[in-house]
Motif scaffolding. Sequence first.
Motif, PDB file in Angstrom:
ATOM      1  N   GLU A   1       0.820  -1.219   0.000  1.00 43.13           N
ATOM      2  CA  GLU A   1       0.000   0.000   0.000  1.00 43.13           C
ATOM      3  C   GLU A   1       0.857   1.274   0.000  1.00 43.13           C
ATOM      4  O   GLU A   1       0.395   2.349  -0.349  1.00 43.13           O
ATOM      5  CB  GLU A   1      -0.980   0.018   1.185  1.00 43.13           C
ATOM      6  CG  GLU A   1      -0.327   0.050   2.565  1.00 43.13           C
ATOM      7  CD  GLU A   1      -0.080  -1.362   3.132  1.00 43.13           C
ATOM      8  OE1 GLU A   1       0.029  -2.314   2.320  1.00 43.13           O
ATOM      9  OE2 GLU A   1      -0.005  -1.513   4.360  1.00 43.13           O
ATOM     10  N   ASP A   2       2.118   1.124   0.374  1.00 40.89           N
ATOM     11  CA  ASP A   2       2.981   2.307   0.387  1.00 40.89           C
ATOM     12  C   ASP A   2       3.755   2.496  -0.915  1.00 40.89           C
ATOM     13  O   ASP A   2       4.303   3.569  -1.155  1.00 40.89           O
ATOM     14  CB  ASP A   2       3.975   2.216   1.550  1.00 40.89           C
ATOM     15  CG  ASP A   2       3.294   2.499   2.870  1.00 40.89           C
ATOM     16  OD1 ASP A   2       2.860   3.650   3.045  1.00 40.89           O
ATOM     17  OD2 ASP A   2       3.157   1.572   3.684  1.00 40.89           O
TER      18      ASP A   2
ATOM     19  N   LYS B   1       3.344   5.558  -2.971  1.00 45.68           N
ATOM     20  CA  LYS B   1       3.575   6.850  -2.324  1.00 45.68           C
ATOM     21  C   LYS B   1       5.038   7.134  -2.027  1.00 45.68           C
ATOM     22  O   LYS B   1       5.369   8.229  -1.572  1.00 45.68           O
ATOM     23  CB  LYS B   1       2.801   6.901  -0.985  1.00 45.68           C
ATOM     24  CG  LYS B   1       1.313   6.686  -1.121  1.00 45.68           C
ATOM     25  CD  LYS B   1       0.664   6.775   0.253  1.00 45.68           C
ATOM     26  CE  LYS B   1      -0.606   5.942   0.339  1.00 45.68           C
ATOM     27  NZ  LYS B   1      -0.936   5.601   1.730  1.00 45.68           N
ATOM     28  N   ILE B   2       5.891   6.110  -2.255  1.00 41.65           N
ATOM     29  CA  ILE B   2       7.261   6.291  -1.756  1.00 41.65           C
ATOM     30  C   ILE B   2       8.014   7.418  -2.432  1.00 41.65           C
ATOM     31  O   ILE B   2       8.971   7.941  -1.894  1.00 41.65           O
ATOM     32  CB  ILE B   2       8.110   4.990  -1.875  1.00 41.65           C
ATOM     33  CG1 ILE B   2       8.135   4.521  -3.331  1.00 41.65           C
ATOM     34  CG2 ILE B   2       7.601   3.919  -0.929  1.00 41.65           C
ATOM     35  CD1 ILE B   2       9.251   3.539  -3.580  1.00 41.65           C
TER      36      ILE B   2
ATOM     37  N   ASP C   1       6.668  10.267  -3.066  1.00 39.95           N
ATOM     38  CA  ASP C   1       6.132  11.563  -2.625  1.00 39.95           C
ATOM     39  C   ASP C   1       7.049  12.193  -1.584  1.00 39.95           C
ATOM     40  O   ASP C   1       7.767  11.504  -0.861  1.00 39.95           O
ATOM     41  CB  ASP C   1       4.738  11.382  -1.985  1.00 39.95           C
ATOM     42  CG  ASP C   1       3.731  10.929  -3.023  1.00 39.95           C
ATOM     43  OD1 ASP C   1       4.061  10.987  -4.224  1.00 39.95           O
ATOM     44  OD2 ASP C   1       2.632  10.493  -2.615  1.00 39.95           O
TER      45      ASP C   1
ATOM     46  N   PHE D   1       8.334  13.645   1.718  1.00 38.44           N
ATOM     47  CA  PHE D   1       8.158  13.385   3.148  1.00 38.44           C
ATOM     48  C   PHE D   1       7.445  12.067   3.477  1.00 38.44           C
ATOM     49  O   PHE D   1       7.080  11.814   4.610  1.00 38.44           O
ATOM     50  CB  PHE D   1       7.406  14.535   3.849  1.00 38.44           C
ATOM     51  CG  PHE D   1       8.145  15.836   3.783  1.00 38.44           C
ATOM     52  CD1 PHE D   1       9.446  15.938   4.255  1.00 38.44           C
ATOM     53  CD2 PHE D   1       7.539  16.970   3.251  1.00 38.44           C
ATOM     54  CE1 PHE D   1      10.129  17.150   4.202  1.00 38.44           C
ATOM     55  CE2 PHE D   1       8.209  18.172   3.193  1.00 38.44           C
ATOM     56  CZ  PHE D   1       9.513  18.265   3.668  1.00 38.44           C
ATOM     57  N   HIS D   2       7.245  11.233   2.447  1.00 35.52           N
ATOM     58  CA  HIS D   2       6.567   9.969   2.768  1.00 35.52           C
ATOM     59  C   HIS D   2       7.592   8.938   3.241  1.00 35.52           C
ATOM     60  O   HIS D   2       8.629   8.730   2.624  1.00 35.52           O
ATOM     61  CB  HIS D   2       5.815   9.415   1.563  1.00 35.52           C
ATOM     62  CG  HIS D   2       5.079   8.153   1.895  1.00 35.52           C
ATOM     63  ND1 HIS D   2       3.834   8.172   2.503  1.00 35.52           N
ATOM     64  CD2 HIS D   2       5.437   6.850   1.770  1.00 35.52           C
ATOM     65  CE1 HIS D   2       3.457   6.920   2.718  1.00 35.52           C
ATOM     66  NE2 HIS D   2       4.414   6.099   2.290  1.00 35.52           N
ATOM     67  N   ARG D   3       7.239   8.308   4.336  1.00 33.23           N
ATOM     68  CA  ARG D   3       8.090   7.208   4.805  1.00 33.23           C
ATOM     69  C   ARG D   3       7.177   6.041   5.160  1.00 33.23           C
ATOM     70  O   ARG D   3       6.168   6.206   5.823  1.00 33.23           O
ATOM     71  CB  ARG D   3       8.898   7.603   6.050  1.00 33.23           C
ATOM     72  CG  ARG D   3       9.929   8.688   5.777  1.00 33.23           C
ATOM     73  CD  ARG D   3      10.846   8.858   6.960  1.00 33.23           C
ATOM     74  NE  ARG D   3      11.843   7.795   7.028  1.00 33.23           N
ATOM     75  CZ  ARG D   3      12.418   7.390   8.158  1.00 33.23           C
ATOM     76  NH1 ARG D   3      12.060   7.930   9.315  1.00 33.23           N
ATOM     77  NH2 ARG D   3      13.331   6.459   8.158  1.00 33.23           N
ATOM     78  N   ALA D   4       7.555   4.887   4.695  1.00 31.11           N
ATOM     79  CA  ALA D   4       6.750   3.698   5.000  1.00 31.11           C
ATOM     80  C   ALA D   4       6.895   3.382   6.492  1.00 31.11           C
ATOM     81  O   ALA D   4       7.954   3.631   7.079  1.00 31.11           O
ATOM     82  CB  ALA D   4       7.231   2.522   4.153  1.00 31.11           C
TER      83      ALA D   4
ATOM     84  N   ARG E   1      10.131   3.642   9.124  1.00 34.49           N
ATOM     85  CA  ARG E   1      10.177   4.423  10.359  1.00 34.49           C
ATOM     86  C   ARG E   1      10.606   3.547  11.540  1.00 34.49           C
ATOM     87  O   ARG E   1      11.384   3.962  12.391  1.00 34.49           O
ATOM     88  CB  ARG E   1       8.780   4.965  10.685  1.00 34.49           C
ATOM     89  CG  ARG E   1       8.493   6.305  10.095  1.00 34.49           C
ATOM     90  CD  ARG E   1       7.077   6.688  10.495  1.00 34.49           C
ATOM     91  NE  ARG E   1       6.423   7.379   9.405  1.00 34.49           N
ATOM     92  CZ  ARG E   1       6.609   8.661   9.167  1.00 34.49           C
ATOM     93  NH1 ARG E   1       7.413   9.362   9.941  1.00 34.49           N
ATOM     94  NH2 ARG E   1       6.009   9.218   8.164  1.00 34.49           N
TER      95      ARG E   1
ATOM     96  N   GLY F   1      12.133  11.411   4.528  1.00 37.49           N
ATOM     97  CA  GLY F   1      11.217  11.173   3.418  1.00 37.49           C
ATOM     98  C   GLY F   1      11.464  12.094   2.235  1.00 37.49           C
ATOM     99  O   GLY F   1      10.656  12.186   1.325  1.00 37.49           O
TER     100      GLY F   1
ATOM    101  N   SER G   1      12.030  11.565  -3.185  1.00 37.36           N
ATOM    102  CA  SER G   1      11.387  12.618  -3.981  1.00 37.36           C
ATOM    103  C   SER G   1      12.450  13.425  -4.728  1.00 37.36           C
ATOM    104  O   SER G   1      12.240  13.844  -5.867  1.00 37.36           O
ATOM    105  CB  SER G   1      10.519  13.514  -3.105  1.00 37.36           C
ATOM    106  OG  SER G   1      11.322  14.255  -2.223  1.00 37.36           O
TER     107      SER G   1
END
Lengths: 537, 127
Positions: free
Chosen positions: A465-466, A469-470, A472, A474-477, A481, A489, A493
């Motif tokens: 599901e991540d 978005k990876i 994007d 500031f996205h962190r799975a 984390r 994150g 990007s």
Amino acid sequence: MRKLRIRIIVYMGVAMILGLGVYSLIGIRAHNAQLLEERIITLNAASQIVSQNVYRSMARGQPRDIQAIVRDMATSTRIQSVRILDESGVAHFSASPYEIGKPARAGGRPFSSPAKTHGISEAPPGADLRLISKPHGRSLVLTTPIRNQESCHRCHGLDKPVLGSLEMVFTIADIDAKVARNRDRALIFGAFTFLLVIGAATFIVQRTVRPAINRLIEGTRRIHSGEYGYSIPVGDKDELGWLAQYFNMMSMRLKKRKEEDLREWKMEMEQRIRDATARLEQVNAELNKALEDLQKTEKVKSDLALVIYHDLRSPLAAAQSCMSVVLEEILGELNPRQKDMLRRADEDIDKLLAFISDLLELSKVEKRTAEGRLQPTQLAGILRTLLTSFAARIDRRNLSLTVNVPDELPLIYADAGHMEQVFRNIIGNAIKYTPPGGAVSVTAGDDGENVIVTVKDTGIGIPEEDLPKIFDVFHRAPNARAMEKVGTGLGLSIVTRIVKDHAGDISVRSRVNQGSEFTVTFPIGKTPAIPDVYQSE
Amino acid sequence: MNASKKILLVDDDENLVEAMRATLLSKDYNVIVAYNGEDGVEMARQEAPDLIILDIMMGKKHGYAACAELKKDPVCAGIPVIILSGVGEHLNEPEWTHAQGRTLLAEDFVEKPVKPAELLKLVEQMI
């Protein structure tokens, strides 16, 4: 030219003929009238002589003599006939005896009353003078009344004022012949003059007018074809000379006018060029100013990055180092509570440091993008240098590294710094998220169109599901984390942005706890489809 | 046993120097300090340390420049150098890139912030 010549000749000829004709007509008529006048005077004189003789004879009472008088008179060459008629028009005496007793001929007229002149003014008073045409020529017919004079009274009584008439016919055929001869002469003379005039006119046209007109035609043709200033020889100071002179003046004026026009046009063009140059210089100055400003801004940004690094990161790093000395109990043992607190502080400092590092990375990406230093780049060399720098970290984490990179890859158009950043991030992530004992492999190659680099690890992987978005900001799975508390994150990007700027592509395949595989491709040897502003120097 | 091992710290960050000094002193190393590149090179020549830990971003003389000078000096050329890294990666130094400093000059490097355990491990390996 031929037409003009003919026209001139025809005009001159017609004028000559008209002039000569009128002149001849007037001359001939005058001559004719003069001859006629002379003849009439002779006629009158003859008539008077006859009348006198007749009266004398009658007065002598010898009518027989009258016939002799008439006959004598008729022997004169010009006189065709002499007759004496009574009041009823019957001839009593005639040069030709056959006519005696016959009535008056056509044209003749008996005088029963005072006669008047007919047609010809020169007839003596009371006489009738007329001109008649006969087959053998024209004749003058003078009819003079024979009045009942004193001497006649003896025989004729007193009751009739006019006893009869004397008719004399004079020929004027000789005059007509003379006039005709004159007319013929005038005609011949006219024709001769006509020919002479034609010859003279042709000669004049040929010698003077034609060359001058030819020169004018040539000059006009040249001026028509743009040869302004062309001049023709002036020649004599006649009208043609003046024409040539005016032509030359016109030609010079046209030349001057053209030169002036040219000068004006040139000046206008120069002015326009000056204006355009001035505008260009102004724009150039503005652009230079803008560039300078931009460079200043860039410098400020770059300086700011350094300030952030040095003034923010360095003290933070020093603080953490100091804290680590305490935390690792180098200066003495800590109780668990103290240790826990310090660890929390340490973690937060880690986060801050990582965040500052990522911000610096981002600023470098922006800087490099703005500079757009795209050059044929050998990715193999960059990858090897990077892997060398990672060797220590890989060792420390006890990972195995497989490198499958050829000595040379096809060249790509890229910024070398950006490329280093992309793979430092991706390889760095692979190392960071692979637990000790795992494996990292870096493979590079090409499919003829793209250079393909694959970075594979046996790390924690990315939840399904991540995956979307990876990339994007500031996205962190969550599992990332959990494993590494440090991380912003920003890394992927940044990578995505660089790859897209180079017209490349990035994709990922991953399974939780089995590993991830990042594949990056860049087009071979093409100028990447990035905005123009980045391509210009 | 480490008292005979002389280590020269060259860094303009006093706090970091103190942290490292404390770490090294805990293992009884003989620690001497210089606060800029120029002093560092001078001190290396005079004191002939067994190991030099050299920061990059310093006043007076750049860490790479100092390292290059040391490596050219016949007296100091044999002394191992550990470069304190971190700055180089964020600077576009045309003469001394991070990679060059690492591969051509220094024996090893430590990334800031310095973790005491890592530092000690590295130092032990070097001398």
